[in-house]
Design a protein around this motif. Structure first.
Motif, mmCIF file in Angstrom:
data_model
loop_
_atom_site.group_PDB
_atom_site.id
_atom_site.type_symbol
_atom_site.label_atom_id
_atom_site.label_comp_id
_atom_site.label_asym_id
_atom_site.label_seq_id
_atom_site.Cartn_x
_atom_site.Cartn_y
_atom_site.Cartn_z
ATOM 1 N N GLY A 1 0.837 -1.189 0.000
ATOM 2 C CA GLY A 1 0.000 0.000 0.000
ATOM 3 C C GLY A 1 0.874 1.243 0.000
ATOM 4 O O GLY A 1 1.960 1.259 0.595
ATOM 5 N N LEU A 2 0.411 2.327 -0.673
ATOM 6 C CA LEU A 2 1.230 3.539 -0.743
ATOM 7 C C LEU A 2 1.524 4.096 0.639
ATOM 8 O O LEU A 2 2.629 4.581 0.909
ATOM 9 C CB LEU A 2 0.526 4.607 -1.592
ATOM 10 N N LEU A 3 0.535 4.050 1.539
ATOM 11 C CA LEU A 3 0.774 4.562 2.891
ATOM 12 C C LEU A 3 1.806 3.703 3.617
ATOM 13 O O LEU A 3 2.761 4.227 4.203
ATOM 14 C CB LEU A 3 -0.530 4.598 3.685
ATOM 15 N N THR A 4 1.632 2.388 3.577
ATOM 16 C CA THR A 4 2.581 1.504 4.258
ATOM 17 C C THR A 4 3.980 1.675 3.681
ATOM 18 O O THR A 4 4.974 1.718 4.419
ATOM 19 C CB THR A 4 2.127 0.041 4.128
ATOM 20 N N LEU A 5 4.077 1.772 2.370
ATOM 21 C CA LEU A 5 5.384 1.947 1.734
ATOM 22 C C LEU A 5 6.025 3.259 2.199
ATOM 23 O O LEU A 5 7.221 3.308 2.507
ATOM 24 C CB LEU A 5 5.224 1.944 0.216
ATOM 25 N N ALA A 6 5.226 4.325 2.281
ATOM 26 C CA ALA A 6 5.745 5.619 2.726
ATOM 27 C C ALA A 6 6.198 5.562 4.185
ATOM 28 O O ALA A 6 7.232 6.154 4.558
ATOM 29 C CB ALA A 6 4.683 6.700 2.544
ATOM 30 N N ILE A 7 5.441 4.868 5.032
ATOM 31 C CA ILE A 7 5.842 4.715 6.436
ATOM 32 C C ILE A 7 7.191 4.014 6.524
ATOM 33 O O ILE A 7 8.119 4.465 7.225
ATOM 34 C CB ILE A 7 4.783 3.917 7.217
ATOM 35 N N MET A 8 7.319 2.890 5.811
ATOM 36 C CA MET A 8 8.560 2.110 5.889
ATOM 37 C C MET A 8 9.737 2.897 5.332
ATOM 38 O O MET A 8 10.834 2.885 5.909
ATOM 39 C CB MET A 8 8.377 0.789 5.147
ATOM 40 N N GLN A 9 9.541 3.577 4.203
ATOM 41 C CA GLN A 9 10.645 4.329 3.605
ATOM 42 C C GLN A 9 11.081 5.477 4.521
ATOM 43 O O GLN A 9 12.281 5.706 4.722
ATOM 44 C CB GLN A 9 10.225 4.869 2.231
ATOM 45 N N THR A 10 10.105 6.180 5.071
ATOM 46 C CA THR A 10 10.431 7.322 5.937
ATOM 47 C C THR A 10 11.194 6.880 7.174
ATOM 48 O O THR A 10 12.214 7.487 7.544
ATOM 49 C CB THR A 10 9.141 8.052 6.360
ATOM 50 N N LEU A 11 10.755 5.820 7.810
ATOM 51 C CA LEU A 11 11.376 5.378 9.061
ATOM 52 C C LEU A 11 12.661 4.598 8.819
ATOM 53 O O LEU A 11 13.531 4.558 9.694
ATOM 54 C CB LEU A 11 10.384 4.552 9.870
ATOM 55 N N ARG B 1 1.632 11.596 -1.478
ATOM 56 C CA ARG B 1 1.160 12.472 -2.554
ATOM 57 C C ARG B 1 2.027 12.322 -3.797
ATOM 58 O O ARG B 1 1.524 12.208 -4.919
ATOM 59 C CB ARG B 1 1.187 13.916 -2.055
ATOM 60 N N ALA B 2 3.359 12.296 -3.580
ATOM 61 C CA ALA B 2 4.284 12.214 -4.716
ATOM 62 C C ALA B 2 4.194 10.868 -5.415
ATOM 63 O O ALA B 2 4.218 10.788 -6.654
ATOM 64 C CB ALA B 2 5.709 12.477 -4.239
ATOM 65 N N GLN C 1 -3.769 10.928 -4.144
ATOM 66 C CA GLN C 1 -4.056 10.343 -2.830
ATOM 67 C C GLN C 1 -3.464 11.252 -1.769
ATOM 68 O O GLN C 1 -2.282 11.596 -1.826
ATOM 69 C CB GLN C 1 -3.489 8.924 -2.697
ATOM 70 N N GLU C 2 -4.271 11.634 -0.802
ATOM 71 C CA GLU C 2 -3.843 12.495 0.296
ATOM 72 C C GLU C 2 -3.983 11.740 1.607
ATOM 73 O O GLU C 2 -5.087 11.386 2.023
ATOM 74 C CB GLU C 2 -4.698 13.776 0.348
#
Length: 1003
Positions: free
Chosen positions: A179-189, A210-211, A220-221
């Motif tokens: 999922g885009l959200l899960t992927l963003a969480i993992m990448q950020t952390l 968003r990006a 997606q926001e």
């Protein structure tokens, strides 16, 4: 202070109507693994798929929140479907009991409000509103007010991160299956060097979501709701042993012949065991694909290798790997029979280890709903079926991890190449946008200058080596065999003794050589596969070999197969089997062909002699010690010779990997001069270079189908779309301006399509009209579409389905397909009068649209009349007899089924065209019933019986209908021994299953 967490991922749902998702189980496992690797101590509970029931999720949430102390930090991560009602959807969702089988957001908010935990973080990777292809479940009854207010939350630190706005979508990353959200969480952390302040973390998270969505062309926001007292730090994540176990770095894995490395790449031991039992070791080509071309790293790959080199297993490896990673694969093949064979094999091999295999080939028993609901791991399809399901539907292709195109050299085929090329073009466009799916093209060896991989941006793995030695040569009438030795030298040896080659008929012929050759194989315990180019020739050779050999009675192969509606060829097949030979052609029923294939492929079965048409060379599993090619030309007035590629496909059936240790191909020649000529032409012949089927004569068809994929384009850029095809690429590679040379043809095609109402434009941008979309989405060429439109306009009134059946005979797929016809005499004239009488003068006149040649209209009328008999349930022998003029133009069972199949293939789009042209619509149930009648050849009163399993054939259905059985309840209410007259084990098992399911429903 303790860290307690719950990770939930629901990708599979028990309800067959709830779409499945590939990413959520991966989301949950990845998050759990990263947090477990990064934090010392704590609780890390995980629920995925079948574990994630309503009861289990509710109980785990209650345990997580209600037992926490004011020293605890809690984390809850959910990935899966959300509903419009703001509910989380568990594995056991039941839309008839929504209140008992969903997790309302109100429940989670209440837990947040009442929990004594110091800090709570909730990640909700689901969406709460509509959106095709997104994590949403729509249409559920609203049973409660499940909305929530931020004011309800209490405590020291509370944060909810939702993947999307209340009216937005939560998307999955197609190339990563996260999922885009899960992927963003993992990448950020993972990128953070230290724990992040919650504000900084949330800002970065929203930017990434968003990006990433924008990169794919979507919006997606992520939404953050927080109530923080004091600083809250979100831990940085460092992958370790737990993450590596579930998400291994395949780039670091090396594979060997014994499948070592597979489990390190994330493939289950149970699947590796299946592979080892089926194919004990990997060969060099397969190892190259894994180690040198990095097959599991999702890059596209073109594999060119000879028949029996093991290249199809490379596609199998890729599809199963993706399934183990949560991804879905399409495995595309040229023929329905091949799709059926592979689907049955895959289901047999992988069903017990949890992989879901479906088949979609255009039949009523297809699992198309399962495809659109995502309830599969591997889908077997024909090229045309895949194109019809994917074209114009970007959401479907976004959910596919890998597409394997087997027999990819069909891209050069004059008739079917357009479907293969458009599929490849569609994948290329998707890859440019979302970096997925992986494309794997498996092709026979082509000429050295083939540039398919360059156009696709793919790696090329090319080999001319067969792991099973194949000797190729030509046998002359004197018994000498001119062949190539393993080191590539020409050599002649006496394969058959001169004394054994005797003239068996009035004139010398190939039979004189074939009979002693086959006898020699039988004496040596070897199998022989004989190719001939026509169905009648195949049957003929099997019959005379049966008379000459008289080996044994193998007719039990057909036990219970097609006995209720046998064709003339069914009877002849039984005669052959009673004396030790068999033949394989489209004149046999599918169950008969399958029974023959299985017996011949079984090394322990005594059937060793099989004659087959050339279509069997396209991958049907029939290994043999030797292949004999009797003729090298297709029948007909043009006498078209086999291509070198067709010869190689046939000869390659000998010595199949995993079945036969070595093989030999034998072309028969009348004399030594012909022997040398055939040897030079085929054994030493140059393979053709893969080309495109892009044709200036069918430019309108290409324009329609390309526009379907991209929706709209400026008119002056239309030619650039053609430049993006394989044909355009090949033209450009010859000279920089060669694509522009098509501009006049493209402009002319666009003008034509605008004139006939298939295209429209606004501000010089072209787009398809509703009529254009129907035609582009179908398998109809532009010419065929126009014939239908003109025919309907000529009729000028609403048409019954049987009348459309007649009009459909105007399309090219029906006209161009062989229709047995006696040109001399008056026999065929009768169909003109019968068609006029059966369909009326208006329909009869409309059937003449586009009819070229003296006999085209008569053939159309003949096909239409034949189909009326077919859907009336007339016995196939009776139809064969009625529509046969003489022995040289006999109507056979294969012709009847092909005429019905071709009609059914385009019948749906024709009804859509009728709806647009005549303002006519057909009830879905009525249309489905008619399509089933075309498929099975049954009268209207027996349509319900077509829902029975494939074990029951047309003969069974017609027998029951005659006996007064018209429904499944009628069948269950009768006596089994009376009703299932032509029983075998498969039918007994199918009947028992039907009865068991009925008994369970009654309980």
């Amino acid at each position: 202070m303790a860290f307690k967490s719950l990770f939930v991922g629901v990708g599979r749902h028990a309800d067959p109507n709830t779409p499945d998702l590939p990413g959520p189980p991966r989301d949950a496992r990845a998050m759990q693994s990263l947090f477990k690797d990064s934090l010392d101590g704590g609780e890390f509970d995980l629920l995925v798929d079948e574990q994630a029931t309503t009861k289990a999720i509710s109980s785990s949430l209650d345990q997580l929140f209600s037992t926490a102390t004011d020293e605890d930090t809690l984390l809850f991560h959910f990935s899966g479907h959300g509903s419009e009602n703001h509910d989380l959807i568990p594995h056991d969702i039941d839309d008839s009991r929504v209140s008992e089988t969903t997790i309302p957001m109100g429940q989670i908010v209440e837990l947040l409000r009442t929990s004594e935990a110091k800090n709570i973080i909730c990640f909700l990777d689901c969406c709460f509103s509509g959106g095709v292809g997104a994590k949403v479940l729509t249409g559920l009854p609203r049973t409660r007010d499940s909305g929530f207010s931020f004011d309800q939350m209490a405590g020291e630190g509370r944060i909810i991160v939702a993947a999307s706005e209340p009216t937005g979508e939560a998307l999955e990353c197609p190339s990563r299956n996260f999922g885009l959200l899960t992927l963003a969480i993992m990448q950020t952390l993972r990128e953070a060097a230290a724990p992040l302040p919650v504000g900084l973390f949330c800002d970065e998270l929203q930017k990434r979501v968003r990006a990433e969505a924008g990169r794919f062309g979507f919006r997606q926001e992520a939404v953050v709701l927080n109530q923080i007292a004091g600083g809250l730090l979100v831990p940085n994540l460092v992958p370790g042993r737990n993450y590596a176990k579930h998400f291994p770095d395949v780039a670091a894995v090396r594979f060997d012949v014994n499948y070592e490395g597979m489990t390190d790449a994330g493939i289950a031991d149970s699947i590796v065991d299946v592979w080892r039992r089926d194919i004990p070791t990997l060969n060099e080509l397969q190892l190259q694909s894994l180690n040198e071309k990095r097959l599991f790293e999702a890059g596209s790959l073109v594999v060119q290798a000879p028949t029996s080199s093991g290249k199809t297993f490379i596609g199998e490896l890729a599809s199963v790997f993706h399934a183990c990673q949560g991804g879905r694969s399409l495995f595309l093949v040229p023929y329905k029979a091949l799709a059926t064979e592979k689907a049955e094999r895959f289901a047999r091999m992988y069903g017990d280890v949890g992989l879901r295999v479906i088949k979609c080939t255009g039949d009523s028993r297809d699992q198309v709903p399962a495809f659109f609901k995502g309830k599969y791991d591997i889908a077997l399809m024909t090229y045309e079926m895949a194109l019809s399901l994917l074209a114009g539907d970007t959401s479907s292709i976004r959910t596919i991890a890998c597409i394997i195109i087997d027999e990819a050299h069909f891209v050069s085929d004059a008739n079917r190449g357009i479907s293969v090329e458009l599929l490849m073009t569609l994948v290329r466009q998707s890859q440019k946008k979302v970096s997925a799916p992986q494309l794997l093209c498996l092709s026979a060896v082509s000429g050295e200058s083939s540039r398919l991989h360059n156009w696709l941006g793919a790696e090329l793995l090319r080999s001319t080596t067969r792991p099973v030695e194949l000797t190729e040569g030509v046998l002359a009438r004197d018994g000498s065999y001119l062949h190539l030795t393993p080191d590539g030298k020409e050599q002649t040896k006496q394969l058959v003794k001169r004394s054994e080659i005797r003239q068996l008929r009035d004139r010398p012929g190939l039979r004189d050589m074939l009979v002693p050759l086959v006898k020699q194989h039988i004496a040596d315990g070897q199998s022989v596969l004989i190719f001939r180019p026509s169905r009648s020739a195949v049957k003929h050779v099997a019959l005379y070999l049966a008379e000459s050999l008289a080996e044994g009675d193998y007719s039990d192969i057909l036990n219970g197969q097609n006995q209720g509606d046998p064709s003339n060829d069914s009877t002849d097949l039984k005669r052959c089997l009673e004396r030790g030979t068999a033949f394989h052609s489209s004149n046999l029923a599918a169950s008969e062909r399958l029974a023959i294939e299985r017996a011949f492929a079984d090394p322990t079965h005594p059937l060793k002699v099989l004659a087959a048409t050339t279509t069997m060379a396209a991958g049907v599993n029939t290994p043999a010690d030797s292949v004999v090619i009797m003729e090298t030309m297709f029948p007909g007035p043009l006498k078209t010779p086999f291509s070198v590629a067709e010869y190689k496909n046939m000869s390659g059936r000998a010595g199949r990997l995993g079945y036969v240790s070595a093989g030999r191909s034998i072309v028969l020649a009348e004399h030594s001069v012909q022997q040398k000529a055939l040897f030079d032409q085929y054994v030493n012949g140059d393979l053709p270079t893969l080309s495109s089927s892009l044709s200036q004569d069918e430019m309108e068809t290409w324009v329609l189908r390309l526009l379907l994929q991209i929706q709209t384009v400026p008119r002056d850029e239309m030619v650039d779309l053609l430049g993006d095809t394989f044909g355009g690429y090949l033209r450009s590679s010859k000279s920089s301006g060669s694509v522009d040379e098509l501009r006049d043809d493209v402009d002319e095609a666009v003008s034509e399509l605008l004139d006939v109402g298939m295209l429209d434009h606004e501000r010089r941008k072209l787009f398809l009209t509703p009529l254009g979309r129907v035609c582009a989405r179908s398998l109809l060429s532009y010419t065929s579409s126009q014939r239908i439109v003109k025919s309907l306009n000529k009729v000028g009134k609403q048409c019954e389905l049987t009348e459309l059946l007649a009009i459909v005979q105007c399309v090219e797929i029906c006209d161009d397909s062989y229709t047995p016809y006696q040109q001399r005499g008056s026999f065929e004239n009768r169909w003109l009068g019968e068609a006029r009488s059966a369909f009326g003068p208006n329909i009869y006149d409309a059937m003449s649209i586009g009819a070229t040649g003296d006999f085209a209209l008569q053939k159309r009328c003949k096909r239409a009349c034949l189909l009326l008999d077919w859907i009336a349930g007339t016995q196939i022998r009776e139809i064969e007899s009625k529509y046969t003029g003489n022995n040289f133009s006999s109507m056979a069972a294969g012709d009847i089924r092909r005429i019905a199949d071709n009609t059914r293939l385009v019948f749906g789009p024709v009804t859509e065209i009728a709806a647009l042209v005549l303002g006519q619509t057909y009830e879905a149930k009525e249309l489905d019933s008619f399509m089933r009648r075309l498929e099975f050849g049954v009268p209207e009163g027996g349509v319900e019986l077509t829902n029975l399993p494939e074990a029951f054939d047309r003969g069974d259905l017609l027998t029951w209908i005659i006996d007064g059985v018209h429904s499944i309840s009628d069948l269950l209410g009768g006596t089994y021994r009376r009703l299932v007259k032509h029983k075998n084990k498969a039918k007994e098992a199918a009947f028992a299953q039907i009865k068991s399911e009925s008994d369970q429903r009654r309980k």
